[in-house]
Motif scaffolding. Sequence first.
Motif, PDB file in Angstrom:
ATOM      1  N   VAL A  28     -47.392  -5.095 -52.054  1.00  0.00           N
ATOM      2  CA  VAL A  28     -47.885  -5.353 -50.699  1.00  0.00           C
ATOM      3  C   VAL A  28     -46.901  -6.248 -49.949  1.00  0.00           C
ATOM      4  O   VAL A  28     -46.580  -5.996 -48.780  1.00  0.00           O
ATOM      5  CB  VAL A  28     -49.296  -5.984 -50.731  1.00  0.00           C
ATOM      6  CG1 VAL A  28     -49.695  -6.532 -49.367  1.00  0.00           C
ATOM      7  CG2 VAL A  28     -50.314  -4.975 -51.227  1.00  0.00           C
ATOM      8  N   ILE A  29     -46.424  -7.281 -50.601  1.00  0.00           N
ATOM      9  CA  ILE A  29     -45.477  -8.207 -49.961  1.00  0.00           C
ATOM     10  C   ILE A  29     -44.206  -7.474 -49.539  1.00  0.00           C
ATOM     11  O   ILE A  29     -43.716  -7.668 -48.415  1.00  0.00           O
ATOM     12  CB  ILE A  29     -45.157  -9.392 -50.904  1.00  0.00           C
ATOM     13  CG1 ILE A  29     -46.388 -10.298 -51.018  1.00  0.00           C
ATOM     14  CG2 ILE A  29     -43.935 -10.173 -50.425  1.00  0.00           C
ATOM     15  CD1 ILE A  29     -46.321 -11.297 -52.152  1.00  0.00           C
ATOM     16  N   LEU A  30     -43.674  -6.635 -50.413  1.00  0.00           N
ATOM     17  CA  LEU A  30     -42.467  -5.880 -50.047  1.00  0.00           C
ATOM     18  C   LEU A  30     -42.747  -4.964 -48.858  1.00  0.00           C
ATOM     19  O   LEU A  30     -41.913  -4.835 -47.951  1.00  0.00           O
ATOM     20  CB  LEU A  30     -41.946  -5.095 -51.249  1.00  0.00           C
ATOM     21  CG  LEU A  30     -41.346  -5.956 -52.359  1.00  0.00           C
ATOM     22  CD1 LEU A  30     -41.049  -5.109 -53.595  1.00  0.00           C
ATOM     23  CD2 LEU A  30     -40.106  -6.680 -51.880  1.00  0.00           C
ATOM     24  N   TYR A  31     -43.924  -4.352 -48.841  1.00  0.00           N
ATOM     25  CA  TYR A  31     -44.292  -3.513 -47.704  1.00  0.00           C
ATOM     26  C   TYR A  31     -44.397  -4.358 -46.425  1.00  0.00           C
ATOM     27  O   TYR A  31     -43.850  -3.997 -45.380  1.00  0.00           O
ATOM     28  CB  TYR A  31     -45.604  -2.775 -47.969  1.00  0.00           C
ATOM     29  CG  TYR A  31     -46.148  -2.117 -46.727  1.00  0.00           C
ATOM     30  CD1 TYR A  31     -45.501  -1.022 -46.167  1.00  0.00           C
ATOM     31  CD2 TYR A  31     -47.280  -2.617 -46.082  1.00  0.00           C
ATOM     32  CE1 TYR A  31     -45.974  -0.431 -44.998  1.00  0.00           C
ATOM     33  CE2 TYR A  31     -47.753  -2.036 -44.922  1.00  0.00           C
ATOM     34  CZ  TYR A  31     -47.087  -0.951 -44.388  1.00  0.00           C
ATOM     35  OH  TYR A  31     -47.550  -0.370 -43.223  1.00  0.00           O
ATOM     36  N   SER A  34     -41.149  -5.249 -45.045  1.00  0.00           N
ATOM     37  CA  SER A  34     -40.411  -4.110 -44.453  1.00  0.00           C
ATOM     38  C   SER A  34     -40.821  -3.871 -43.008  1.00  0.00           C
ATOM     39  O   SER A  34     -40.070  -3.278 -42.245  1.00  0.00           O
ATOM     40  CB  SER A  34     -40.645  -2.839 -45.284  1.00  0.00           C
ATOM     41  OG  SER A  34     -41.936  -2.303 -45.058  1.00  0.00           O
ATOM     42  N   LEU A  35     -41.995  -4.346 -42.614  1.00  0.00           N
ATOM     43  CA  LEU A  35     -42.484  -4.138 -41.258  1.00  0.00           C
ATOM     44  C   LEU A  35     -41.675  -4.905 -40.213  1.00  0.00           C
ATOM     45  O   LEU A  35     -41.653  -4.533 -39.051  1.00  0.00           O
ATOM     46  CB  LEU A  35     -43.964  -4.514 -41.153  1.00  0.00           C
ATOM     47  CG  LEU A  35     -44.906  -3.681 -42.022  1.00  0.00           C
ATOM     48  CD1 LEU A  35     -46.314  -4.275 -41.987  1.00  0.00           C
ATOM     49  CD2 LEU A  35     -44.896  -2.238 -41.593  1.00  0.00           C
ATOM     50  N   PRO A  58     -53.504  -2.203 -39.106  1.00  0.00           N
ATOM     51  CA  PRO A  58     -52.940  -1.146 -39.948  1.00  0.00           C
ATOM     52  C   PRO A  58     -51.410  -1.130 -39.981  1.00  0.00           C
ATOM     53  O   PRO A  58     -50.829  -0.619 -40.919  1.00  0.00           O
ATOM     54  CB  PRO A  58     -53.498   0.139 -39.351  1.00  0.00           C
ATOM     55  CG  PRO A  58     -53.955  -0.221 -37.986  1.00  0.00           C
ATOM     56  CD  PRO A  58     -54.287  -1.676 -38.003  1.00  0.00           C
ATOM     57  N   GLU A  59     -50.780  -1.716 -38.993  1.00  0.00           N
ATOM     58  CA  GLU A  59     -49.312  -1.766 -38.962  1.00  0.00           C
ATOM     59  C   GLU A  59     -48.786  -3.190 -39.046  1.00  0.00           C
ATOM     60  O   GLU A  59     -47.618  -3.446 -38.749  1.00  0.00           O
ATOM     61  CB  GLU A  59     -48.803  -1.082 -37.698  1.00  0.00           C
ATOM     62  CG  GLU A  59     -49.165   0.391 -37.654  1.00  0.00           C
ATOM     63  CD  GLU A  59     -48.767   1.055 -36.339  1.00  0.00           C
ATOM     64  OE1 GLU A  59     -48.193   0.388 -35.464  1.00  0.00           O
ATOM     65  OE2 GLU A  59     -49.059   2.254 -36.204  1.00  0.00           O
ATOM     66  N   THR A  95     -44.619  -7.867 -38.256  1.00  0.00           N
ATOM     67  CA  THR A  95     -43.548  -7.196 -37.513  1.00  0.00           C
ATOM     68  C   THR A  95     -42.613  -8.204 -36.849  1.00  0.00           C
ATOM     69  O   THR A  95     -41.621  -7.818 -36.247  1.00  0.00           O
ATOM     70  CB  THR A  95     -44.122  -6.243 -36.440  1.00  0.00           C
ATOM     71  OG1 THR A  95     -44.820  -6.999 -35.452  1.00  0.00           O
ATOM     72  CG2 THR A  95     -45.044  -5.210 -37.065  1.00  0.00           C
ATOM     73  N   ASN A  96     -42.912  -9.493 -36.977  1.00  0.00           N
ATOM     74  CA  ASN A  96     -42.081 -10.548 -36.413  1.00  0.00           C
ATOM     75  C   ASN A  96     -40.912 -10.808 -37.373  1.00  0.00           C
ATOM     76  O   ASN A  96     -41.109 -11.374 -38.444  1.00  0.00           O
ATOM     77  CB  ASN A  96     -42.919 -11.817 -36.229  1.00  0.00           C
ATOM     78  CG  ASN A  96     -42.132 -12.976 -35.663  1.00  0.00           C
ATOM     79  OD1 ASN A  96     -40.912 -12.908 -35.517  1.00  0.00           O
ATOM     80  ND2 ASN A  96     -42.836 -14.046 -35.347  1.00  0.00           N
TER      81      ASN A  96
END
Length: 170
Positions: free
Chosen positions: A159-162, A165-166, A90-91, A110-111
């Motif tokens: 989705v890719i932009l989101y 951003s992670l 989810p993250e 997140t990497n």
Amino acid sequence: MSVSRLSVGALVVILSFALVRGLRLADADVPPAGYGQPGGEFDITLPRVPVSERAAAKALKPPFQPTPEILAEGKAIFLGKGTCFQCHGPEGKVDGGAAKILPIQPRNFTNPKFDKLRTPGEMLWVLKNGSLGQTGQIPGTGMLPVVDRFIDEEEAWKVILYERSLGENK
């Protein structure tokens, strides 16, 4: 005397095999050590886009800016009909339930190194074509194409932009 000929012949075969194997490893045509083992993400330096399509993929740019509204839409798609969370979690930390059974772990969004190595266009290529070992460098991850099956291209860009951003400032 035949034993020494056999030994020399066996040595030639072994050295030839070792040379060919070494060349294959240098070309990254074989899975690196650890493929199929539980644990970390597969080598992020190896692209999932075939060489013949890589320049075009890298040149693609998102049609939107990553505004808070676009990122919120991307997150909703990621967590909903895009089904991305199933593997990526989810993250985006690779803790989705399906990740446990995959031979190669999904990308960890997140990497921050991932964002530096892979472009949004390459990510779109994977969403459109899946990751089924097309490059010969990376064995198939089992990711099927999602664009035009679950989401359209506009939604894919969100989705890719989101996802990108992670990994920011982490």
